[in-house]
Design a protein around this motif. Structure first.
Motif, PDB file in Angstrom:
ATOM      1  N   GLU A  46      49.489  57.213  51.039  1.00 30.19           N
ATOM      2  CA  GLU A  46      48.455  57.851  50.207  1.00 30.19           C
ATOM      3  C   GLU A  46      48.497  57.283  48.796  1.00 30.19           C
ATOM      4  N   ALA A  47      48.508  55.976  48.733  1.00 34.21           N
ATOM      5  CA  ALA A  47      48.595  55.276  47.442  1.00 34.21           C
ATOM      6  C   ALA A  47      47.308  55.474  46.647  1.00 34.21           C
ATOM      7  N   ASP A  48      47.419  55.328  45.336  1.00 37.27           N
ATOM      8  CA  ASP A  48      46.245  55.498  44.487  1.00 37.27           C
ATOM      9  C   ASP A  48      45.317  54.301  44.577  1.00 37.27           C
ATOM     10  N   GLU A  49      45.901  53.138  44.835  1.00 38.36           N
ATOM     11  CA  GLU A  49      45.066  51.953  44.955  1.00 38.36           C
ATOM     12  C   GLU A  49      45.812  50.888  45.747  1.00 38.36           C
ATOM     13  N   CYS A  50      45.042  50.080  46.479  1.00 40.34           N
ATOM     14  CA  CYS A  50      45.618  48.910  47.143  1.00 40.34           C
ATOM     15  C   CYS A  50      45.025  47.684  46.477  1.00 40.34           C
ATOM     16  N   GLN A  51      45.889  46.902  45.848  1.00 38.36           N
ATOM     17  CA  GLN A  51      45.409  45.741  45.080  1.00 38.36           C
ATOM     18  C   GLN A  51      45.730  44.451  45.821  1.00 38.36           C
ATOM     19  N   ILE A  52      44.696  43.685  46.098  1.00 34.94           N
ATOM     20  CA  ILE A  52      44.883  42.428  46.820  1.00 34.94           C
ATOM     21  C   ILE A  52      44.786  41.285  45.813  1.00 34.94           C
ATOM     22  N   TYR A  53      45.926  40.667  45.513  1.00 32.02           N
ATOM     23  CA  TYR A  53      45.935  39.542  44.572  1.00 32.02           C
ATOM     24  C   TYR A  53      45.721  38.245  45.338  1.00 32.02           C
ATOM     25  N   THR A  54      44.744  37.453  44.867  1.00 26.48           N
ATOM     26  CA  THR A  54      44.430  36.236  45.583  1.00 26.48           C
ATOM     27  C   THR A  54      44.074  35.134  44.590  1.00 26.48           C
ATOM     28  N   ASP A  55      43.434  34.049  45.064  1.00 25.68           N
ATOM     29  CA  ASP A  55      43.149  32.961  44.126  1.00 25.68           C
ATOM     30  C   ASP A  55      41.732  33.018  43.568  1.00 25.68           C
ATOM     31  N   VAL A  56      40.982  34.057  43.902  1.00 24.73           N
ATOM     32  CA  VAL A  56      39.685  34.263  43.238  1.00 24.73           C
ATOM     33  C   VAL A  56      39.747  35.605  42.517  1.00 24.73           C
ATOM     34  N   SER A  90      42.565  38.374  40.792  1.00 27.71           N
ATOM     35  CA  SER A  90      43.198  37.065  40.740  1.00 27.71           C
ATOM     36  C   SER A  90      44.646  37.200  40.296  1.00 27.71           C
ATOM     37  N   SER A  91      45.541  36.443  40.924  1.00 30.00           N
ATOM     38  CA  SER A  91      46.910  36.484  40.414  1.00 30.00           C
ATOM     39  C   SER A  91      47.093  35.439  39.325  1.00 30.00           C
ATOM     40  N   PHE A  92      46.027  34.707  38.997  1.00 29.28           N
ATOM     41  CA  PHE A  92      46.154  33.655  37.990  1.00 29.28           C
ATOM     42  C   PHE A  92      45.417  33.969  36.686  1.00 29.28           C
ATOM     43  N   GLU A  93      44.456  34.911  36.761  1.00 30.91           N
ATOM     44  CA  GLU A  93      43.712  35.288  35.554  1.00 30.91           C
ATOM     45  C   GLU A  93      43.782  36.790  35.380  1.00 30.91           C
ATOM     46  N   GLU A  94      43.773  37.232  34.121  1.00 36.98           N
ATOM     47  CA  GLU A  94      43.719  38.674  33.863  1.00 36.98           C
ATOM     48  C   GLU A  94      42.312  39.171  34.158  1.00 36.98           C
ATOM     49  N   GLY A  95      42.175  40.410  34.482  1.00 38.48           N
ATOM     50  CA  GLY A  95      40.845  40.988  34.678  1.00 38.48           C
ATOM     51  C   GLY A  95      40.878  42.101  35.690  1.00 38.48           C
ATOM     52  N   PRO A  96      39.844  42.942  35.713  1.00 41.27           N
ATOM     53  CA  PRO A  96      39.853  44.121  36.581  1.00 41.27           C
ATOM     54  C   PRO A  96      39.525  43.813  38.042  1.00 41.27           C
ATOM     55  N   GLY A  97      39.052  42.603  38.354  1.00 42.98           N
ATOM     56  CA  GLY A  97      38.726  42.276  39.730  1.00 42.98           C
ATOM     57  C   GLY A  97      37.511  43.034  40.226  1.00 42.98           C
ATOM     58  N   THR A  98      37.436  43.213  41.549  1.00 40.31           N
ATOM     59  CA  THR A  98      36.326  43.956  42.161  1.00 40.31           C
ATOM     60  C   THR A  98      36.890  45.154  42.900  1.00 40.31           C
ATOM     61  N   ALA A 153      24.562  42.750  34.455  1.00 41.93           N
ATOM     62  CA  ALA A 153      24.371  44.082  33.870  1.00 41.93           C
ATOM     63  C   ALA A 153      25.425  44.225  32.786  1.00 41.93           C
ATOM     64  N   ALA A 154      25.164  45.057  31.778  1.00 45.56           N
ATOM     65  CA  ALA A 154      26.111  45.184  30.664  1.00 45.56           C
ATOM     66  C   ALA A 154      27.508  45.500  31.158  1.00 45.56           C
ATOM     67  N   GLY A 155      28.468  44.756  30.675  1.00 45.93           N
ATOM     68  CA  GLY A 155      29.862  45.063  30.979  1.00 45.93           C
ATOM     69  C   GLY A 155      30.374  44.540  32.303  1.00 45.93           C
ATOM     70  N   SER A 156      29.539  43.884  33.081  1.00 46.30           N
ATOM     71  CA  SER A 156      30.030  43.478  34.388  1.00 46.30           C
ATOM     72  C   SER A 156      30.259  41.970  34.473  1.00 46.30           C
ATOM     73  N   GLU A 157      30.187  41.320  33.331  1.00 51.19           N
ATOM     74  CA  GLU A 157      30.355  39.870  33.355  1.00 51.19           C
ATOM     75  C   GLU A 157      31.840  39.487  33.358  1.00 51.19           C
ATOM     76  N   GLY A 158      32.103  38.289  33.823  1.00 49.89           N
ATOM     77  CA  GLY A 158      33.478  37.778  33.846  1.00 49.89           C
ATOM     78  C   GLY A 158      34.296  38.455  34.910  1.00 49.89           C
ATOM     79  N   CYS A 159      35.591  38.129  34.919  1.00 51.29           N
ATOM     80  CA  CYS A 159      36.440  38.716  35.934  1.00 51.29           C
ATOM     81  C   CYS A 159      37.003  40.023  35.440  1.00 51.29           C
TER      82      CYS A 159
END
Ligand code: ASP
Ligand code: MG
Length: 412
Positions: A165-175, A230-238, A406-412
């Motif tokens: 019952e984890a709060d989130e499952c994070q999949i780190y990949t190359d994108v 991404s495991s190579f760039e900072e960012g919130p992902g999808t 859309a505002a705020g959704s650009e970049g990773c």
């Protein structure tokens, strides 16, 4: 205090340096106070190397022994990562699939998880340890090692997140997440901040390969919030999650495409009950999966019937169809393996008419002929000549304004 499951794919653990970086990232999360379980794949290229060895030795190796072999890839990574954590002063412990009772059925090489006993992991978390679990592998009721199919570590991570019952499952990949379409085809493709399970399933099954499809099905079934980063760039992902009212609803979330299908047609089939079954029955009996199916309105008591299959099944499907043609007294059977399928996907489409007509008009403006059409609640798909694929995807991407952030959704 949150429980987070993080999964690192092969490219993220490709070398000792990569593994050290994963350890450092985990330590930061742990120091912020969250409990953390890390699922890892085999180091990049390792599963391929092992498959190559097996083939060199046996041509068609026994499925059970192949699983014993392939599971070693992930076992190497868990040990190295646990060592990296310990070496940095972080208490950690590694587990194979069997050690944490990832119980599967006995379908070697493509087993399904039936049960997980998360107690051992919970106990280690309570002791303040970072828990490192081997992805892709489990154990059947007789104690045989099984594997979950290529890309199966994603499914291990989601299954563990559900069990804990984890709060989130994070999949780190190359994108750095999911995009409106493949950025290699449309450089203006936009990163998506959120997408629903339903949309992701359509995008994934249509060829946007970011996650193993089964992991998304699993996440949807147990409502596990799933994040691709991404495991190579900072960012919130999808973030992939349930549809929520406040979620800003674009009409179209993305455009998926697939070049791996082929089209088969029987012309002049007698228009009688049972004909569709007699055409597709032998195809299904041969273990060939059918995707799109179109049957025409009968003319002169005859009808035409078209369907698509995976390109790798094309030759066999055509052979079967030529036989069916003779049995049914149909006029002609033929095929085409130079096709591509393009699909518009979006939950916003449910409440809006006119998506399909805009799609068809856009393709017409580019002089692209549509060979087949199919629709579902959140998808419109067309089949076209494969040589126009890039042109079509670019034209549609711009016709639906997908590049406009859309505002705020650009970049990773
Ligand atoms: N190592 C396995 C593979 O290459 C499982 C995974 O990476 O998810 O398919
Ligand atoms: Mg993978």
């Amino acid at each position: 205090m949150a429980v987070v499951v993080q999964k690192f794919g092969g490219t993220s653990v490709a070398s000792a340096e990569h593994i050290a970086r994963v350890a450092e990232r985990a330590i930061k999360v742990r120091q912020a106070g969250d409990d953390i379980v890390i699922v890892v794949s085999a180091m990049a290229g390792e599963t391929e190397r092992l498959l190559g060895l097996a083939q060199a030795i046996a041509g068609r190796p026994a499925a059970r022994e192949l699983d014993v072999l392939l599971a070693t890839g992930e076992q190497v990574t868990i040990a190295l990562l646990a060592m990296a954590l310990e070496a940095r002063g972080m208490s950690a412990i590694s587990y194979t699939g069997a050690q944490v009772h990832i119980r599967t059925d006995s379908m070697h090489n493509k087993a399904r998880i039936v049960d997980i006993d998360a107690d051992r992991i919970r106990r280690a978390l309570v002791q303040g340890k970072v828990v490192v679990v081997a992805g892709f592998q489990g154990v059947d009721e007789q104690g045989n090692i099984t594997t979950l199919g290529r890309g199966g570590s994603d499914t291990t991570a989601v299954a563990l997140a559900a069990a804990l019952e984890a709060d989130e499952c994070q999949i780190y990949t190359d994108v750095c997440g999911v995009f409106t379409t493949d950025p290699r085809v449309v450089p203006e493709a936009r990163h998506l901040a959120r997408i629903t399970y339903e949309e992701m399933l359509e995008m994934a099954s249509l060829g946007a390969r970011v996650l193993q499809i089964r992991s998304v099905e699993f996440a949807s079934k147990y409502s596990v919030p799933l994040r691709v980063l991404s495991s190579f760039e900072e960012g919130p992902g999808t973030l992939i999650s349930n549809e929520e009212c406040e979620m800003e609803q674009a009409l179209i979330s993305g455009i998926a495409f697939n070049r791996d299908e082929a089209k088969l047609t029987v012309l002049g089939v007698p228009d009688q009950p049972g004909v569709a079954g007699r055409i597709l029955g032998p195809v299904a009996d041969a273990g060939i999966e059918v995707d799109m199916i179109v049957q025409n309105i009968a003319d002169d008591d005859c009808t035409d019937f078209t369907f698509t299959v995976q390109r790798s099944d094309y030759d066999r499907a055509l052979e079967i169809l030529l036989q069916v043609r003779d049995e049914l007294g149909a006029r002609e059977a033929k095929g085409d393996d130079n096709i591509a399928k393009i699909s518009l996907v979006g939950v916003g489409m449910r409440s809006h008419a006119g998506i399909a007509s805009t799609m068809f008009r856009t393709l017409a403006n580019e002089n692209i002929n549509i060979q087949m059409i199919s629709t579902s609640e959140i998808k419109v798909s067309v089949v076209i000549d494969s040589k126009y694929l890039e042109l079509a995807v670019r034209a549609l991407h711009s016709a639906f304004g997908l590049e406009k952030a859309a505002a705020g959704s650009e970049g990773c």
